[in-house]
Design a protein around this motif. Structure first.
Motif, short mmCIF file in Angstrom:
data_model
loop_
_atom_site.label_atom_id
_atom_site.label_comp_id
_atom_site.label_asym_id
_atom_site.label_seq_id
_atom_site.Cartn_x
_atom_site.Cartn_y
_atom_site.Cartn_z
N PHE A 57 99.14 -18.67 -10.46
CA PHE A 57 98.98 -17.83 -11.64
C PHE A 57 99.14 -16.34 -11.31
O PHE A 57 99.69 -15.58 -12.11
N VAL A 58 98.65 -15.94 -10.15
CA VAL A 58 98.76 -14.54 -9.76
C VAL A 58 100.23 -14.14 -9.56
O VAL A 58 100.65 -13.05 -9.97
N LYS A 59 101.01 -15.02 -8.94
CA LYS A 59 102.42 -14.74 -8.73
C LYS A 59 103.15 -14.54 -10.06
O LYS A 59 103.94 -13.60 -10.23
N HIS A 60 102.87 -15.43 -11.00
CA HIS A 60 103.51 -15.31 -12.31
C HIS A 60 103.02 -14.08 -13.07
O HIS A 60 103.78 -13.42 -13.78
N GLN A 61 101.72 -13.77 -12.89
CA GLN A 61 101.18 -12.59 -13.56
C GLN A 61 101.79 -11.30 -13.01
O GLN A 61 102.05 -10.36 -13.75
N LEU A 62 102.01 -11.28 -11.70
CA LEU A 62 102.65 -10.11 -11.08
C LEU A 62 104.04 -9.89 -11.66
O LEU A 62 104.45 -8.75 -11.92
N ALA A 63 104.77 -10.99 -11.87
CA ALA A 63 106.10 -10.87 -12.48
C ALA A 63 105.99 -10.33 -13.91
O ALA A 63 106.79 -9.49 -14.33
N SER A 64 104.98 -10.81 -14.65
CA SER A 64 104.77 -10.33 -16.02
C SER A 64 104.39 -8.86 -16.04
O SER A 64 104.85 -8.10 -16.90
N VAL A 65 103.54 -8.45 -15.10
CA VAL A 65 103.14 -7.05 -15.02
C VAL A 65 104.34 -6.17 -14.69
O VAL A 65 104.49 -5.06 -15.22
N ALA A 66 105.23 -6.67 -13.83
CA ALA A 66 106.44 -5.92 -13.48
C ALA A 66 107.33 -5.73 -14.72
O ALA A 66 107.83 -4.63 -14.97
N ILE A 67 107.50 -6.81 -15.49
CA ILE A 67 108.28 -6.70 -16.73
C ILE A 67 107.57 -5.77 -17.71
O ILE A 67 108.20 -4.95 -18.39
N GLY A 68 106.24 -5.91 -17.78
CA GLY A 68 105.46 -5.03 -18.65
C GLY A 68 105.57 -3.58 -18.25
O GLY A 68 105.60 -2.68 -19.11
N ALA A 69 105.63 -3.32 -16.94
CA ALA A 69 105.77 -1.94 -16.46
C ALA A 69 107.11 -1.35 -16.90
O ALA A 69 107.19 -0.17 -17.28
N VAL A 70 108.15 -2.17 -16.87
CA VAL A 70 109.47 -1.71 -17.35
C VAL A 70 109.40 -1.43 -18.85
O VAL A 70 109.92 -0.41 -19.33
N ALA A 71 108.74 -2.34 -19.59
CA ALA A 71 108.59 -2.14 -21.04
C ALA A 71 107.79 -0.87 -21.32
O ALA A 71 108.11 -0.11 -22.24
N PHE A 72 106.75 -0.64 -20.52
CA PHE A 72 105.93 0.56 -20.68
C PHE A 72 106.77 1.81 -20.44
O PHE A 72 106.73 2.77 -21.21
N TRP A 73 107.54 1.79 -19.37
CA TRP A 73 108.36 2.95 -19.01
C TRP A 73 109.40 3.25 -20.08
O TRP A 73 109.57 4.40 -20.48
N LEU A 74 110.07 2.21 -20.54
CA LEU A 74 111.09 2.40 -21.57
C LEU A 74 110.47 2.93 -22.86
O LEU A 74 111.02 3.84 -23.49
N ALA A 75 109.34 2.33 -23.24
CA ALA A 75 108.68 2.74 -24.48
C ALA A 75 108.17 4.18 -24.40
O ALA A 75 108.16 4.91 -25.40
N SER A 76 107.75 4.60 -23.20
CA SER A 76 107.24 5.96 -23.04
C SER A 76 108.36 6.99 -22.96
O SER A 76 108.14 8.18 -23.21
N ARG A 77 109.57 6.54 -22.59
CA ARG A 77 110.69 7.47 -22.44
C ARG A 77 111.38 7.80 -23.76
O ARG A 77 111.92 8.88 -23.93
N ILE A 78 111.38 6.84 -24.68
CA ILE A 78 112.08 7.09 -25.94
C ILE A 78 111.22 7.97 -26.86
O ILE A 78 110.00 8.01 -26.75
N ASP A 79 111.88 8.67 -27.75
CA ASP A 79 111.17 9.45 -28.76
C ASP A 79 110.63 8.48 -29.80
O ASP A 79 111.39 7.78 -30.48
N TYR A 80 109.31 8.42 -29.91
CA TYR A 80 108.70 7.41 -30.79
C TYR A 80 109.17 7.54 -32.23
O TYR A 80 109.13 6.57 -33.00
N LYS A 81 109.63 8.72 -32.62
CA LYS A 81 110.08 8.91 -34.01
C LYS A 81 111.30 8.05 -34.33
O LYS A 81 111.54 7.71 -35.49
N HIS A 82 112.07 7.68 -33.30
CA HIS A 82 113.24 6.83 -33.52
C HIS A 82 112.84 5.42 -33.94
O HIS A 82 113.65 4.70 -34.55
N LEU A 83 111.62 5.02 -33.60
CA LEU A 83 111.16 3.68 -33.96
C LEU A 83 111.05 3.51 -35.47
O LEU A 83 111.11 2.40 -35.99
N ARG A 84 110.87 4.62 -36.16
CA ARG A 84 110.74 4.58 -37.61
C ARG A 84 111.98 3.95 -38.26
O ARG A 84 111.86 3.18 -39.22
N LYS A 85 113.14 4.23 -37.70
CA LYS A 85 114.39 3.77 -38.29
C LYS A 85 114.62 2.27 -38.08
O LYS A 85 115.33 1.64 -38.86
#
Length: 376
Positions: A57-85
């Motif tokens: 479970f830890v191995k799979h969770q680490l993979a999920s956290v890695a994907i989540g970290a990418v999602a976090f980084w991408l979400a934090s980089r974009i201008d949130y106002k663009h999400l409105r569209k």
């Protein structure tokens, strides 16, 4: 050449990283790190028993956290106002995935709820992504005001569709989280209190009818809150074993790795009941500190929302914050017998890729907002 590289790094990485709310970021990292440690301990027995690998479970969770970290980084980089569209499009995509759970051969049933789909060998829980996209949609819908018939009607239609899909699975816990989040965003967007009270009243009546007319296990969950001796080896078995784990931990806990309830006495220790193992191994003090971390995370989210100049960003921050804190309350409240068990995971800690990725993407959006309203 070298100077141009240094300029590129400073321009595109260093400024953003320094502007993000530090308290917000550090709290997320601490919760994630602590969660991985506790998941490793809590899941070792069931993982070895089921998969012959104590760290499965830890191995799979680490993979999920890695994907989540990418999602976090991408979400934090974009201008949130663009999400409105693209808010409506994102919600339609997540609802499309949610409908797929009802297709035979694609959707699968887990613990009596048809909430999962198999995509290329991976299990995905669409409801976790609906939480995020619904918040984005509501933030955009109520950006100007929610006190108009047209917007209120749009809200009711979309909310009604989600309620129907959630009840068909059924997933009452997620429906409750979505409802509280939706009503909160509607209210801060200028919605009328009488509308909210009417919807809550209808929801309570509907919940009572579902409990009374549906499967007996739902009513039993409420009975177990008031009387754990009602069915100690049946409906109340999980809550009883959970209370044993929490109580036996005492103030300082048995010690990391020393849980007894994880030896197949308490089901789903890697998912819904991981807080019980945390309380057993680390004790009351650490359990309270963990709750305090979640509380501080919500406080920073509220601070960011309060400092956001536009209503769309404010709605987004509040929506994500309410979604996560309500989920924390439902999870821990069920484990200590204060609330009925709902089967919702503990954010950033419980095992589950969809929940981790969705939560981190939502937190990434807030991190992106904090860059524009930088809080020291």
């Amino acid at each position: 050449m070298f100077s141009r590289l240094v300029f590129f790094i400073k321009k595109h990485f260093l400024p953003d990283r320094l502007k993000v709310d530090r308290g917000f970021m550090i709290t997320i990292l601490v919760i994630l790190g602590f969660g991985l440690i506790m998941l490793s301990s809590a899941s070792s027995i069931i993982a070895y028993s089921t998969y012959n690998d104590a760290y499965y479970f830890v191995k799979h969770q680490l993979a999920s956290v890695a994907i989540g970290a990418v999602a976090f980084w991408l979400a934090s980089r974009i201008d949130y106002k663009h999400l409105r569209k693209i808010a409506f499009f994102l919600l339609l995509c997540s609802l499309g995935l949610l409908i797929l759970v009802f297709i035979p051969g694609l959707g699968k049933e887990v613990n009596g709820s048809r909430s999962w789909i198999n995509i290329f060998g991976f299990s995905v829980q669409p409801a976790e992504f609906v939480k995020l996209t619904f918040v984005v949609y509501l933030a955009a819908l109520f950006e100007k005001t929610s006190d108009t018939p047209k917007r209120f009607t749009s809200f009711l239609w979309m909310y009604g569709i989600i309620v129907l899909l959630m009840l068909m699975q059924p997933d009452v816990g997620t429906l409750f989280i979505l409802s509280i989040t939706a009503f909160t965003v509607y209210y801060i967007g200028g919605g009328k209190v009488k509308h909210i009270l009417t919807l809550i009243s209808i929801g309570v009546i509907g919940l009572v009818l579902i409990i009374l007319a549906g499967q007996g296990y739902r009513l039993d969950r409420f009975r177990c809150v008031f009387n754990t001796d009602y069915s100690p080896q049946g409906s109340c078995y999980q809550i009883n074993q959970s209370l044993i784990a929490v109580g036996s931990g005492g103030i300082f806990g048995r010690g990391l790795g020393e849980s007894r309830q994880k030896f197949l006495f308490l089901p789903e220790v890697q998912n819904d009941f991981i807080f019980a193992i945390i309380a057993e191994e680390t004790g009351l003090i650490v359990g309270i500190l963990l709750i305090g971390l979640f509380g501080f995370l919500f406080y920073r989210t509220y601070s960011i929302a309060n400092a956001t100049p536009d209503s769309f960003g404010r709605n987004l921050s509040v929506g994500v914050g309410i979604w996560l804190i309500v989920q924390v309350i439902l999870n821990i409240g069920g484990i200590i017998g204060f609330l009925p068990m709902t089967g919702v995971p503990l954010p950033l800690i419980s095992y589950g890729g969809s929940a981790i990725v969705s939560a981190m993407a939502g937190l990434g959006i807030i991190a992106g907002i904090s860059k524009q309203v930088y809080l020291k």
